[in-house]
Scaffold this motif. Structure first.
Motif, PDB file in Angstrom:
ATOM      1  N   ILE A  46       0.843  -1.201   0.000  1.00  0.00           N
ATOM      2  CA  ILE A  46       0.000   0.000   0.000  1.00  0.00           C
ATOM      3  C   ILE A  46       0.879   1.253   0.000  1.00  0.00           C
ATOM      4  O   ILE A  46       1.894   1.323   0.714  1.00  0.00           O
ATOM      5  CB  ILE A  46      -1.018  -0.090   1.162  1.00  0.00           C
ATOM      6  N   ARG A  48       1.261   4.270   1.064  1.00  0.00           N
ATOM      7  CA  ARG A  48       1.801   5.116   2.122  1.00  0.00           C
ATOM      8  C   ARG A  48       3.048   4.531   2.793  1.00  0.00           C
ATOM      9  O   ARG A  48       3.915   5.272   3.235  1.00  0.00           O
ATOM     10  CB  ARG A  48       0.749   5.399   3.202  1.00  0.00           C
ATOM     11  N   TRP A  49       3.140   3.219   2.903  1.00  0.00           N
ATOM     12  CA  TRP A  49       4.206   2.626   3.725  1.00  0.00           C
ATOM     13  C   TRP A  49       5.596   2.921   3.181  1.00  0.00           C
ATOM     14  O   TRP A  49       6.577   2.903   3.920  1.00  0.00           O
ATOM     15  CB  TRP A  49       3.991   1.122   3.897  1.00  0.00           C
ATOM     16  N   ASP A 122       1.920   3.133  14.085  1.00  0.00           N
ATOM     17  CA  ASP A 122       0.640   3.278  13.376  1.00  0.00           C
ATOM     18  C   ASP A 122      -0.428   2.280  13.855  1.00  0.00           C
ATOM     19  O   ASP A 122      -1.580   2.620  13.982  1.00  0.00           O
ATOM     20  CB  ASP A 122       0.823   3.170  11.855  1.00  0.00           C
ATOM     21  N   ARG A 123      -0.048   1.005  14.082  1.00  0.00           N
ATOM     22  CA  ARG A 123      -1.014  -0.012  14.516  1.00  0.00           C
ATOM     23  C   ARG A 123      -0.646  -0.538  15.899  1.00  0.00           C
ATOM     24  O   ARG A 123       0.512  -0.885  16.135  1.00  0.00           O
ATOM     25  CB  ARG A 123      -1.000  -1.192  13.546  1.00  0.00           C
ATOM     26  N   ASP A 167      -5.819  -6.148  11.703  1.00  0.00           N
ATOM     27  CA  ASP A 167      -5.221  -4.834  11.942  1.00  0.00           C
ATOM     28  C   ASP A 167      -6.058  -4.059  12.959  1.00  0.00           C
ATOM     29  O   ASP A 167      -7.233  -3.781  12.728  1.00  0.00           O
ATOM     30  CB  ASP A 167      -5.169  -4.089  10.583  1.00  0.00           C
ATOM     31  N   ASN A 169      -6.152  -1.046  13.687  1.00  0.00           N
ATOM     32  CA  ASN A 169      -6.703   0.215  13.175  1.00  0.00           C
ATOM     33  C   ASN A 169      -8.064   0.014  12.531  1.00  0.00           C
ATOM     34  O   ASN A 169      -8.920   0.905  12.590  1.00  0.00           O
ATOM     35  CB  ASN A 169      -5.773   0.838  12.136  1.00  0.00           C
ATOM     36  N   PHE A 173     -11.101   2.559  13.088  1.00  0.00           N
ATOM     37  CA  PHE A 173     -11.813   3.298  12.036  1.00  0.00           C
ATOM     38  C   PHE A 173     -13.305   2.956  12.116  1.00  0.00           C
ATOM     39  O   PHE A 173     -14.166   3.827  12.044  1.00  0.00           O
ATOM     40  CB  PHE A 173     -11.281   2.933  10.634  1.00  0.00           C
ATOM     41  N   TRP A 201      -6.740  -5.992   3.660  1.00  0.00           N
ATOM     42  CA  TRP A 201      -7.081  -4.704   3.025  1.00  0.00           C
ATOM     43  C   TRP A 201      -7.184  -4.837   1.504  1.00  0.00           C
ATOM     44  O   TRP A 201      -6.879  -3.902   0.761  1.00  0.00           O
ATOM     45  CB  TRP A 201      -6.034  -3.625   3.353  1.00  0.00           C
ATOM     46  N   ASN A 227     -10.240   2.582   3.625  1.00  0.00           N
ATOM     47  CA  ASN A 227      -9.059   3.325   3.147  1.00  0.00           C
ATOM     48  C   ASN A 227      -9.213   3.564   1.638  1.00  0.00           C
ATOM     49  O   ASN A 227     -10.205   3.133   1.023  1.00  0.00           O
ATOM     50  CB  ASN A 227      -7.727   2.658   3.515  1.00  0.00           C
ATOM     51  N   HIS A 252      -9.448   6.790   2.953  1.00  0.00           N
ATOM     52  CA  HIS A 252      -8.507   7.621   3.705  1.00  0.00           C
ATOM     53  C   HIS A 252      -7.093   7.211   3.343  1.00  0.00           C
ATOM     54  O   HIS A 252      -6.882   6.095   2.855  1.00  0.00           O
ATOM     55  CB  HIS A 252      -8.769   7.540   5.221  1.00  0.00           C
ATOM     56  N   ASP A 253      -6.165   8.106   3.563  1.00  0.00           N
ATOM     57  CA  ASP A 253      -4.712   7.989   3.287  1.00  0.00           C
ATOM     58  C   ASP A 253      -4.236   9.074   2.330  1.00  0.00           C
ATOM     59  O   ASP A 253      -3.047   9.299   2.224  1.00  0.00           O
ATOM     60  CB  ASP A 253      -4.316   6.635   2.664  1.00  0.00           C
ATOM     61  N   LYS A 273      -3.487  12.020   6.609  1.00  0.00           N
ATOM     62  CA  LYS A 273      -2.726  11.837   7.837  1.00  0.00           C
ATOM     63  C   LYS A 273      -1.288  12.272   7.538  1.00  0.00           C
ATOM     64  O   LYS A 273      -0.652  11.716   6.633  1.00  0.00           O
ATOM     65  CB  LYS A 273      -2.747  10.354   8.240  1.00  0.00           C
TER      66      LYS A 273
HETATM   67  C1  BGC Z   1      -3.270   2.170   8.113  1.00  0.00           C
HETATM   68  C2  BGC Z   1      -3.789   2.732   6.818  1.00  0.00           C
HETATM   69  C3  BGC Z   1      -3.502   1.771   5.677  1.00  0.00           C
HETATM   70  C4  BGC Z   1      -3.942   0.358   6.020  1.00  0.00           C
HETATM   71  C5  BGC Z   1      -3.546  -0.651   4.974  1.00  0.00           C
HETATM   72  C6  BGC Z   1      -3.815   0.793   8.325  1.00  0.00           C
HETATM   73  O1  BGC Z   1      -3.332   0.251   9.510  1.00  0.00           O
HETATM   74  O2  BGC Z   1      -3.601   3.024   9.178  1.00  0.00           O
HETATM   75  O3  BGC Z   1      -3.206   3.996   6.584  1.00  0.00           O
HETATM   76  O4  BGC Z   1      -4.173   2.168   4.524  1.00  0.00           O
HETATM   77  O5  BGC Z   1      -3.388  -0.033   7.254  1.00  0.00           O
HETATM   78  O6  BGC Z   1      -2.190  -0.783   4.851  1.00  0.00           O
END
Ligand code: BGC
Length: 350
Positions: A46, A48-49, A122-123, A167, A169, A173, A201, A227, A252-253, A273
């Motif tokens: 994904i 963002r990572w 993050d998680r 996850d 998160n 969410f 995801w 996301n 989101h992202d 974020k």
């Molecule tokens: C993150 C998201 C990300 C998702 C999938 C979540 O834990 O907060 O930003 O899109 O993981 O990698």
């Protein structure tokens, strides 16, 4: 005289040997003194990572630390094994994006018992007793999505596509958007046709869910994608059925493709974020922890067994109206990237 000479030679040899020994030893000490941080990502699939990784590593290096990177490629057993490898490499701190919030806990606790500091990045780890959790206000991420979609569709049929059940998160969410949507459900204003969880995801889950619903004749007014990847899957299904732009969709992202869809009108909103803040601060905290500094945090989060210090950053809702100020203004994406598919005469003035 001969004796004196021999003693002299012995003394000189001893001094030389000592010098060699100590210079080796001081080299070793310098090497050992370098802070070692294990950065563990669950995958880099994904968008963002990769940003998180690059910003974290560059800040940590600037602070003089060495970073050992491990990518678990969405494999829970491999991530456990990688913690062991980092323990063997005698890192000072592990900064982990856990793939599976539950199964990773025992090995992290073991690492902690051996003196390694643990930052959940993050998680959160369930019952992990980590030294520090650093993330965004993830419940607020969900609330922002839910509130804005509900404002635009106060009545009608909703579909909720949650993130990975592994996850933590994904639950935060969900808690956020459901806290806003549930009262509307209870009041009979909206109906949630489906509430699914996307393993790993995967956007395909969103694509399949929306395809099946539409093909079976359901009318959908709004889709909460947890996301931007899930939003993308949902929008792909809508596009194929000429419905894109007629159904509200959240994500989101602030992925580049999501920002493009927002200005093009097929996605309603995303939540931004500021990853740079998180990644840089996490690198700084990791170095502080390695140097034995105490954590100062007023906020805590319950991990199912322990209250863990929680440093959190604020998310921001982004739609077409504040794309320029929030996303471009913050340097997250370039104007020409976001508006690439829009005629240049319609681009906003930066
Ligand atoms: C993150 C998201 C990300 C998702 C999938 C979540 O834990 O907060 O930003 O899109 O993981 O990698």
């Amino acid at each position: 005289m001969k004796k004196v000479l021999i003693v002299g030679v012995i003394i000189v040899l001893c001094v030389i040997a000592g010098l060699i020994y100590f210079s080796r030893d001081s080299e070793k000490t310098v090497e050992d003194d370098k802070i070692k941080i294990g950065l563990m990502v669950d995958s880099l699939v994904i968008e963002r990572w990769q940003k998180d990784r690059d910003i974290f590593i560059s800040r940590a290096k600037a602070l003089g630390a060495e970073v050992l990177l491990k990518n678990a490629n969405e494999d829970a057993q491999l991530q456990i094994q990688q913690v062991r490898e980092l323990m063997e490499a005698r890192v000072d701190v592990i900064v982990i994006i856990p793939y599976d919030r539950v199964s990773i806990a025992p090995i992290l606790k073991q690492a902690k018992r051996e003196g390694i500091k643990i930052i959940a990045y993050d998680r959160l780890v369930q019952k992990g007793d980590v030294d520090l959790y650093m993330s965004f206000d993830n419940v607020k991420v969900g609330q922002l999505m839910g509130a804005s979609i509900l404002e635009n569709a106060p009545t009608g049929n909703y579909v909720v596509i949650n993130g990975s059940p592994k996850d933590n998160n994904a639950y935060m969410f969900n808690e956020g958007y459901m806290s806003v949507l549930q009262p509307a459900v209870d009041a009979g204003k909206i109906e949630i046709l489906e509430n699914v969880w996307a393993e790993d995801w995967r956007e395909l889950v969103a694509y399949d869910t929306i395809s099946t619903l539409v093909d079976s004749g359901a009318e959908i007014d709004a889709i909460i994608g947890a996301n931007d990847d899930l939003a993308e899957g949902a929008i792909r299904a809508l596009l194929e059925r000429q419905l894109a732009g007629h159904v509200l969709v959240s994500g989101h992202d602030a992925n580049l493709s999501a920002c493009q869809r927002i200005v093009e009108g097929t996605q309603t909103l995303t939540v931004y974020k500021p990853i740079k803040k998180l990644a840089q601060n996490a690198a700084e905290m990791a170095v502080d922890l390695a140097m034995g500094k105490a954590i100062s945090s007023d906020a805590f989060i319950y991990d199912g067994e322990f209250d863990v210090p929680f440093i959190k950053f604020e998310p921001t809702l982004v739609d077409a109206s504040n794309m320029v100020t929030e996303i471009i203004g913050d340097g997250f994406h370039l104007l020409e990237e976001v508006y690439r598919n829009i005629p240049q005469s319609e681009w906003p003035k930066p």
